[in-house]
Scaffold this active site. Sequence first.
Site, mmCIF file in Angstrom:
data_model
loop_
_atom_site.group_PDB
_atom_site.id
_atom_site.type_symbol
_atom_site.label_atom_id
_atom_site.label_comp_id
_atom_site.label_asym_id
_atom_site.label_seq_id
_atom_site.Cartn_x
_atom_site.Cartn_y
_atom_site.Cartn_z
ATOM 1 C CB ALA A 124 -3.472 4.253 10.352
ATOM 2 C CB ILE A 125 -5.968 6.462 5.955
ATOM 3 C CG1 ILE A 125 -7.034 6.700 6.883
ATOM 4 C CG2 ILE A 125 -6.465 6.320 4.493
ATOM 5 C CD1 ILE A 125 -7.649 8.185 6.560
ATOM 6 N N GLY A 126 -4.286 3.728 4.916
ATOM 7 C CA GLY A 126 -3.200 3.364 3.861
ATOM 8 C C GLY A 126 -4.002 2.808 2.605
ATOM 9 N NE ARG A 168 0.072 -0.113 5.045
ATOM 10 C CZ ARG A 168 1.101 0.656 5.314
ATOM 11 N NH1 ARG A 168 1.506 1.780 4.523
ATOM 12 N NH2 ARG A 168 1.701 0.218 6.312
ATOM 13 N N GLY A 169 0.185 2.357 -0.131
ATOM 14 C CA GLY A 169 0.793 3.798 -0.010
ATOM 15 C C GLY A 169 1.283 4.073 1.528
ATOM 16 C CB CYS A 224 2.516 7.430 9.467
ATOM 17 S SG CYS A 224 1.017 6.323 9.295
ATOM 18 C CG HIS A 241 -2.223 -3.500 10.958
ATOM 19 N ND1 HIS A 241 -3.235 -2.732 10.861
ATOM 20 C CD2 HIS A 241 -1.762 -3.420 9.649
ATOM 21 C CE1 HIS A 241 -3.294 -1.974 9.910
ATOM 22 N NE2 HIS A 241 -2.393 -2.316 9.083
ATOM 23 C CD GLN A 294 6.810 7.649 5.720
ATOM 24 O OE1 GLN A 294 8.025 7.427 6.576
ATOM 25 N NE2 GLN A 294 6.657 8.858 5.656
ATOM 26 C CB THR A 330 0.993 1.439 10.092
ATOM 27 O OG1 THR A 330 -0.039 1.773 11.106
ATOM 28 C CG2 THR A 330 0.463 0.173 9.199
#
Length: 223
Positions: free
Chosen positions: A157-159, A79-80, A188, A86, A82, A84
């Site tokens: 967060a968003i990716g 994904r785009g 990120c 989980h 940096q 993260t």
Amino acid sequence: MTSHPTTPLPASLEWSIAPGRLPYAPALEAMAERVAAIRAGTAAEAVWLVEHEPTYTAGTSARPEDLLDHRFPAVAAGRGGQWTYHGPGQRTGYVMLDLTREHGSVRARDVRDYVRGLEEWLIRTLDRFNIKGERRNGRIGIWVADRARGTEEKIGAIGVRVTRWVSWHGVSLNVDPELSHFAGIVPCGIAEHGVTSLHRLGVLATMEDADAALMSAWGEVFG
């Protein structure tokens, strides 16, 4: 997530919640299969809610030096963005949509507008818990400000990745993860701000509560 009908489906959205805790690699494989099927017209669009085993994931812009701790698996996510984290207590929402179509207020073939829609989805989800989630210019994700202390921390967060106009990956919301696990990365690429969660903010929501809020808020943004 691994079997698909053999005839074209009408436009629809399938919600699913993965039971238990899922390792990250099988989730990537399942997403890739579903994205290919959506693109082929043999599967409906989907939102998949997952709780992962502890994992550090690297986006396409991740710097090796921002992985500070090797105690958990580190996976290239594709994904785009940096680095993260989980893990347990965090709800990850994988969103697989055909972006050649409009979805509520989100314009067709506009990745930037799609990302803004994901941000709005998290903001409206947090609003259901009386938490004010905010955007920040130059900092992806959703932030919660403590104006009395003059600080702010990241709660969502968003990716994303888009393959031939079908989206995958998505968002994560910190319900009650072990926040010390984030110390193993520079989240990120932002070292000067911390992370928080619903529980850290005094909202003792369950994962089921978070799921209900995410599902409720979805239609306000994506129709």
